[in-house]
Motif scaffolding. Structure first.
Motif, short mmCIF file in Angstrom:
data_model
loop_
_atom_site.label_atom_id
_atom_site.label_comp_id
_atom_site.label_asym_id
_atom_site.label_seq_id
_atom_site.Cartn_x
_atom_site.Cartn_y
_atom_site.Cartn_z
N UNK A 223 0.82 -1.20 0.00
CA UNK A 223 0.00 0.00 0.00
C UNK A 223 0.87 1.26 0.00
N UNK A 224 1.96 1.24 0.74
CA UNK A 224 2.86 2.41 0.76
C UNK A 224 3.45 2.66 -0.61
N UNK A 225 3.89 1.60 -1.27
CA UNK A 225 4.44 1.73 -2.62
C UNK A 225 3.41 2.38 -3.54
N UNK A 226 2.18 1.92 -3.45
CA UNK A 226 1.10 2.39 -4.31
C UNK A 226 0.79 3.86 -4.06
N UNK A 227 0.59 4.22 -2.80
CA UNK A 227 0.19 5.60 -2.50
C UNK A 227 1.32 6.58 -2.74
N UNK A 228 2.56 6.18 -2.49
CA UNK A 228 3.69 7.07 -2.75
C UNK A 228 3.83 7.36 -4.25
N UNK A 229 3.57 6.36 -5.07
CA UNK A 229 3.61 6.58 -6.51
C UNK A 229 2.51 7.54 -6.94
N UNK A 230 1.30 7.36 -6.42
CA UNK A 230 0.21 8.24 -6.80
C UNK A 230 0.50 9.70 -6.43
N UNK A 231 1.26 9.91 -5.37
CA UNK A 231 1.60 11.29 -4.98
C UNK A 231 2.52 11.97 -5.99
N UNK A 232 3.21 11.19 -6.80
CA UNK A 232 4.09 11.77 -7.81
C UNK A 232 3.35 12.15 -9.08
N UNK A 233 2.12 11.71 -9.21
CA UNK A 233 1.35 11.87 -10.44
C UNK A 233 1.27 13.32 -10.88
N UNK A 234 1.72 13.58 -12.10
CA UNK A 234 1.58 14.90 -12.68
C UNK A 234 2.47 15.98 -12.12
N UNK A 235 3.37 15.63 -11.22
CA UNK A 235 4.26 16.62 -10.61
C UNK A 235 5.49 16.83 -11.52
N UNK A 236 5.22 17.38 -12.70
CA UNK A 236 6.28 17.49 -13.70
C UNK A 236 6.62 16.15 -14.32
N UNK A 237 5.75 15.18 -14.12
CA UNK A 237 5.94 13.80 -14.57
C UNK A 237 4.63 13.31 -15.17
N UNK A 238 4.63 12.17 -15.84
CA UNK A 238 3.36 11.63 -16.33
C UNK A 238 2.34 11.43 -15.22
N UNK A 239 1.07 11.49 -15.58
CA UNK A 239 0.02 11.20 -14.62
C UNK A 239 -0.06 9.71 -14.36
N UNK A 240 -0.45 9.36 -13.13
CA UNK A 240 -0.56 7.95 -12.73
C UNK A 240 -2.00 7.69 -12.31
N UNK A 241 -2.60 6.69 -12.93
CA UNK A 241 -3.95 6.24 -12.58
C UNK A 241 -3.80 4.85 -11.98
N UNK A 242 -4.17 4.72 -10.71
CA UNK A 242 -3.89 3.49 -9.98
C UNK A 242 -5.06 2.54 -9.94
N UNK A 243 -4.76 1.25 -10.09
CA UNK A 243 -5.74 0.18 -9.91
C UNK A 243 -5.22 -0.73 -8.80
N UNK A 244 -6.06 -0.93 -7.78
CA UNK A 244 -5.68 -1.75 -6.64
C UNK A 244 -6.42 -3.08 -6.72
N UNK A 245 -5.67 -4.17 -6.88
CA UNK A 245 -6.26 -5.47 -7.17
C UNK A 245 -6.45 -6.33 -5.94
N UNK A 246 -7.49 -6.06 -5.18
CA UNK A 246 -7.80 -6.84 -3.98
C UNK A 246 -9.27 -7.24 -4.03
N UNK A 247 -9.53 -8.53 -3.90
CA UNK A 247 -10.89 -9.05 -3.98
C UNK A 247 -11.76 -8.40 -2.91
N UNK A 248 -12.94 -7.91 -3.31
CA UNK A 248 -13.87 -7.21 -2.42
C UNK A 248 -13.20 -5.99 -1.80
N UNK A 249 -12.30 -5.37 -2.55
CA UNK A 249 -11.51 -4.27 -2.01
C UNK A 249 -11.84 -2.92 -2.61
N UNK A 250 -13.09 -2.70 -3.05
CA UNK A 250 -13.43 -1.43 -3.67
C UNK A 250 -13.27 -0.27 -2.69
#
Length: 514
Positions: A223-250
């Motif tokens: 989860x830390x890896x995922x959220x830290x990457x999302x924080x970089x999205x668009x900050x002078x870098x490409x945008x990041x759209x995240x998909x979290x693959x956990x069953x019943x994890x919406x």
């Protein structure tokens, strides 16, 4: 009280270019204001602008979207131990020894990309004991090209002794692989992880990629890896759209900042590790049909959970048996939600490699987006490569039927699954055009659209991925050494691929060739 007027946004005229636009196929210039395109057409008709940028006759196209990546793994692979060119067990051990010699005694040896199917007659990889010796006693984790199995050192192997997929040789799959992967990547520092993510995103921008879809989840990333990457999205870098693959994890996916509860939500494994779930046996190695990780009832319940939370859902499914399970789950969800609701959600299936007419029809019926990787066919398809070894020639040539799917009306979004295959958007477009099965080939126009607008539509951003007035100013500028075919580069089999000289995301330059 007097209110000061807001300063007008600066306009930029990008000119002396070939602009790919349905609004004006002969356009040689475009005008941007802030984040948007406000005009395009011939230079002689151009409005005045605050700034003029001469593009030197280059090609301007919508920027690419890579619809399936693993950012941290890719960044580590770019700076780490690349095993994709290894062609024998002895070469692998030599590469490990040389790489380990430059590390501290407590460091973990992380490598990626070995593909034993390219090793000729002897495809038996080194054992855990041999890796121990080569790495001087350091922990070793070497992911196979599919990232669904790995060779590991004895210390990591011991952690997975009771898990399905354990093998005393040190080549682990299934649950055992998830255990050792988590342990190996748990040794990466926060600084290392951030550096890897930044490296990957900068490299993406240098290839004309303005957005990526990160596929995370338990067994893939933390989860830390995922959220830290999302924080970089668009900050002078490409945008990041995240998909979290956990069953019943919406709900979890939403909390983490994901746009969907899918991506690496595994319905099966991969063909490279013989864990993709097939309707017929593998033909090499241990016989069997691979492994299915979800039931149709679980697929149904996950989709219902996604709709309760207003989230896009999806599954990783490669083999026809796994895809059949997913489709059965969609049919069960359809009885509750109705077809229109499923179609409006644009749920996804990642990879969708072993398909038939029935499955393709179901994708059309339920509006399932197929997130596919054309490079899979280039690297492993045809009559003589890994798929032919695993499946036989007939199934190999029938795999990755992107041309048939496109012609039937399946929505496609192309990506790399990097580091499974390299970030290489024009190479992927050409791979779709040059599918080993001539009946599955796509036109350059259709393949390019799947790798640009298709990626945006897969995250419900329908106004993106096309250069027209009012659209976001997101584009890439290309040098095209092989020339042009209309407003696309020439992409014949031996043509030199285009080189990105600038990537612009919503009016901001995020890469410029020095």
């Amino acid at each position: 009280m007097q209110i000061s007027a807001l300063p007008a946004e600066r306009t930029t005229l990008w000119h002396n270019a070939v602009v790919r636009s349905p609004a004006d196929p002969g356009a040689t210039a475009l005008l941007t204001r802030g984040q948007h395109i406000v005009w395009l057409g011939p230079l002689a008709d151009a409005p005045t602008a605050d700034l003029r940028v001469d593009l030197g006759g280059a090609l301007v196209t919508p920027a690419f979207v890579d619809a399936h990546v693993h950012a941290t793994d890719t960044g580590l692979a770019l700076a780490g131990l690349d095993l994709s060119s290894v062609r024998a067990a002895a070469e692998l051990l030599k590469a490990v020894a040389e790489f380990a010699s430059g590390l501290g005694p407590e460091a973990v040896v992380l490598g990626h990309g070995f593909d034993e199917s390219t090793w000729g007659a002897s495809q038996t990889p080194p054992t855990a004991a041999e890796l121990d010796r080569a790495a001087g006693g350091r922990s070793v984790y070497l992911s196979q090209a599919s990232i669904h199995s790995a060779l590991v050192s004895s210390d990591l192997l011991a952690l997975a002794a009771d898990a399905p997929g354990y093998d005393a040789s040190g080549w682990v799959r299934r649950d055992a692989h998830h255990v050792v992967r988590a342990a190996a990547f748990g040794q990466i520092t926060i600084v290392q992880r951030r550096d890897a993510q930044m490296r990957m995103l900068r490299h993406s921008a240098s290839l004309g990629i303005a957005a990526v879809h990160e596929c995370g989840g338990p067994g893939t990333s933390s989860e830390d890896d995922f959220t830290e990457l999302l924080r970089l999205s668009g900050q002078g870098l490409p945008e990041v759209y995240g998909f979290w693959g956990e069953l019943m994890g919406a709900a979890k996916a939403r909390e983490l900042g994901a746009v969907g509860a899918g991506g690496d939500l595994y319905a099966d494994g991969a063909l490279g590790s013989r864990t993709a779930h097939l309707g017929e046996d593998y033909l090499d190695g241990e016989r069997g049909c691979g492994h299915g990780y979800v039931t149709a009832e679980q697929v149904r319940d996950h989709l219902l959970d996604c709709h309760r939370h207003g989230m896009q859902g999806g599954f990783h499914a490669i083999g026809d048996a796994a895809i059949s399970t997913v489709v059965a789950g969609f049919a069960a969800a359809d009885e509750v939600l109705g077809t229109d609701a499923l179609r409006d959600a644009r749920h996804r299936v990642e990879h969708a490699e072993i398909m038939d007419k029935r499955l393709i029809a179901a994708f059309v019926e339920y509006g399932i987006v197929a997130s596919m990787q054309p490079a899979f066919d280039r690297l492993w398809g045809g009559e003589h490569q890994m798929y032919a070894q695993r499946l036989g020639v007939a199934r190999s040539l029938a795999s990755n039927p992107m041309g048939q799917m496109h012609n039937t009306g399946v929505a496609l979004a192309f990506g790399s699954d990097s580091p499974v295959t390299p970030l290489d958007p024009w190479g992927s477009v050409r791979a779709a055009m040059q599918h080993f099965n001539t009946h599955q080939r796509m036109s350059a126009k259709s393949a390019f659209a799947a790798h640009t607008r298709g990626g945006w539509r897969a995250v419900h951003r329908d106004a993106e991925g096309v250069l027209v007035p009012g659209a976001p100013a997101t584009f890439a500028v290309w040098r095209t050494p092989a020339g042009l075919s209309g407003t696309l580069p020439s992409l014949e089999q031996h043509d030199e691929l285009p080189v990105c000289v600038r990537t612009v995301l919503r009016g901001e330059t995020i890469y410029e060739q020095q």
